[in-house]
Design a protein around this motif. Structure first.
Motif, PDB file in Angstrom:
ATOM      1  N   PRO A   1       0.813  -1.227   0.000  1.00  0.00           N
ATOM      2  CA  PRO A   1       0.000   0.000   0.000  1.00  0.00           C
ATOM      3  C   PRO A   1       0.841   1.270   0.000  1.00  0.00           C
ATOM      4  CG  PRO A   1      -0.154  -1.124   2.123  1.00  0.00           C
ATOM      5  CD  PRO A   1       0.682  -1.982   1.232  1.00  0.00           C
ATOM      6  N   LYS A   2       0.220   2.366  -0.421  1.00  0.00           N
ATOM      7  CA  LYS A   2       0.846   3.696  -0.385  1.00  0.00           C
ATOM      8  C   LYS A   2       0.399   4.471   0.850  1.00  0.00           C
ATOM      9  CE  LYS A   2       0.476   3.965  -5.395  1.00  0.00           C
ATOM     10  NZ  LYS A   2      -0.234   4.661  -6.461  1.00  0.00           N
ATOM     11  N   VAL A   3      -0.433   3.872   1.681  1.00  0.00           N
ATOM     12  CA  VAL A   3      -0.906   4.499   2.925  1.00  0.00           C
ATOM     13  C   VAL A   3      -0.598   3.573   4.089  1.00  0.00           C
ATOM     14  CG1 VAL A   3      -2.697   5.873   1.801  1.00  0.00           C
ATOM     15  CG2 VAL A   3      -3.269   3.601   2.635  1.00  0.00           C
ATOM     16  N   TRP A   4      -0.249   4.170   5.246  1.00  0.00           N
ATOM     17  CA  TRP A   4       0.093   3.372   6.410  1.00  0.00           C
ATOM     18  C   TRP A   4      -0.001   4.223   7.669  1.00  0.00           C
ATOM     19  CZ3 TRP A   4       3.488   5.506   3.048  1.00  0.00           C
ATOM     20  CH2 TRP A   4       4.535   6.271   3.562  1.00  0.00           C
TER      21      TRP A   4
ATOM     22  N   TYR B   1       0.505   8.684  13.722  1.00  0.00           N
ATOM     23  CA  TYR B   1       0.539   9.337  12.416  1.00  0.00           C
ATOM     24  C   TYR B   1      -0.068   8.456  11.333  1.00  0.00           C
ATOM     25  CZ  TYR B   1       4.164  12.211  14.620  1.00  0.00           C
ATOM     26  OH  TYR B   1       4.868  13.033  15.468  1.00  0.00           O
ATOM     27  N   LEU B   2      -0.712   9.110  10.364  1.00  0.00           N
ATOM     28  CA  LEU B   2      -1.124   8.448   9.131  1.00  0.00           C
ATOM     29  C   LEU B   2      -0.326   9.058   7.990  1.00  0.00           C
ATOM     30  CD1 LEU B   2      -5.030   8.322   9.443  1.00  0.00           C
ATOM     31  CD2 LEU B   2      -3.372   6.515   9.968  1.00  0.00           C
ATOM     32  N   PHE B   3       0.114   8.226   7.056  1.00  0.00           N
ATOM     33  CA  PHE B   3       0.925   8.657   5.919  1.00  0.00           C
ATOM     34  C   PHE B   3       0.331   8.138   4.621  1.00  0.00           C
ATOM     35  CE2 PHE B   3       3.851   8.291   9.452  1.00  0.00           C
ATOM     36  CZ  PHE B   3       4.755   9.334   9.296  1.00  0.00           C
TER      37      PHE B   3
ATOM     38  N   LYS C   1      10.482   3.243   1.408  1.00  0.00           N
ATOM     39  CA  LYS C   1      11.614   3.437   2.323  1.00  0.00           C
ATOM     40  C   LYS C   1      11.128   4.111   3.599  1.00  0.00           C
ATOM     41  CE  LYS C   1      15.152   4.035  -1.226  1.00  0.00           C
ATOM     42  NZ  LYS C   1      16.115   4.992  -1.797  1.00  0.00           N
ATOM     43  N   VAL C   2      10.271   5.111   3.439  1.00  0.00           N
ATOM     44  CA  VAL C   2       9.734   5.818   4.605  1.00  0.00           C
ATOM     45  C   VAL C   2       8.844   4.869   5.410  1.00  0.00           C
ATOM     46  CG1 VAL C   2       8.339   7.771   5.390  1.00  0.00           C
ATOM     47  CG2 VAL C   2       9.834   8.034   3.400  1.00  0.00           C
ATOM     48  N   MET C   3       7.972   4.142   4.713  1.00  0.00           N
ATOM     49  CA  MET C   3       7.034   3.240   5.380  1.00  0.00           C
ATOM     50  C   MET C   3       7.752   2.222   6.266  1.00  0.00           C
ATOM     51  SD  MET C   3       4.245   0.528   3.744  1.00  0.00           S
ATOM     52  CE  MET C   3       4.095   1.481   2.286  1.00  0.00           C
ATOM     53  N   TYR C   4       8.834   1.654   5.774  1.00  0.00           N
ATOM     54  CA  TYR C   4       9.482   0.558   6.494  1.00  0.00           C
ATOM     55  C   TYR C   4      10.639   0.981   7.394  1.00  0.00           C
ATOM     56  CZ  TYR C   4       6.676  -2.362   3.477  1.00  0.00           C
ATOM     57  OH  TYR C   4       5.619  -2.950   2.837  1.00  0.00           O
TER      58      TYR C   4
END
Length: 188
Positions: A37-40, A45-47, A57-60
């Motif tokens: 997904p592109k949302v997490w 925080y929600l991104f 990279k940011v998500m993980y």
């Protein structure tokens, strides 16, 4: 894939914060569904990311700072300073910017019930005084949906519907659709 075009939609209302995104990754000739997904959500925080594929990279890997009780009282200052500084340090460690190359990466970030659009190229952190926000190549379709569903109290349904509309009419967006939310905590 040289670029990733997308649609991300966010809503904040009295019931909580909601963000949804499509899974399409495309260039001028093809669109394919992403595996992730592109949302997490990370903590409070929600991104949702758009632009290049650096969002994973940011998500993980990104560990966002947690505001103190005092910092929560001026969340805009916290997001513009402490949070942005943590992102910049993360980018310096994980991203490679080459000379004249324009950065094509950004995010919607929801913190403390406030929505921010972040552009990684300029390191901007802009808060909008609205209860809905959309970014990406399919955002004009999502905005139409978000506008016409303002009376709906179900934020999750609003963002999902906005992404459904974008994936129906924008050739650069595709399903599946992911939705992440944080319910509003009741204060006593």
């Amino acid at each position: 894939m040289d670029k990733q075009v997308t649609v991300i939609a966010a809503v904040v209302n009295e019931n909580g914060s909601y963000i949804a995104g499509d899974r399409g990754a495309s260039d001028d000739n093809i669109i394919l569904p992403l595996a992730h997904p592109k949302v997490w959500q990370i903590g409070q925080y929600l991104f949702g990311y758009y632009g290049s594929m650096d969002g994973e990279k940011v998500m993980y890997n990104f560990e966002p700072p947690v505001p103190t009780v005092t910092q929560k009282k001026n969340i805009d200052k916290f997001m513009g300073n402490d949070f942005s500084k943590a992102l910049k340090e993360f980018y310096d460690e994980h991203f490679v910017f080459i000379g004249e190359k324009e950065c094509d990466f950004g995010m919607i970030i929801i913190a403390e019930g406030k929505m921010y659009e972040h552009d990684a190229g300029t390191m901007s952190m802009t808060r909008f005084e609205t209860d809905f926000l959309s970014v990406g190549s399919g955002s004009e379709y999502a905005y139409g949906s978000l506008y016409t569903t303002q009376a709906w109290s179900d934020g999750k349904k609003r963002v999902r519907t906005a992404i459904e509309v974008a994936t129906k009419y924008s050739p650069s967006c595709m399903q599946p659709i992911d939705v992440v939310s944080i319910p509003r905590k009741e204060t006593k």
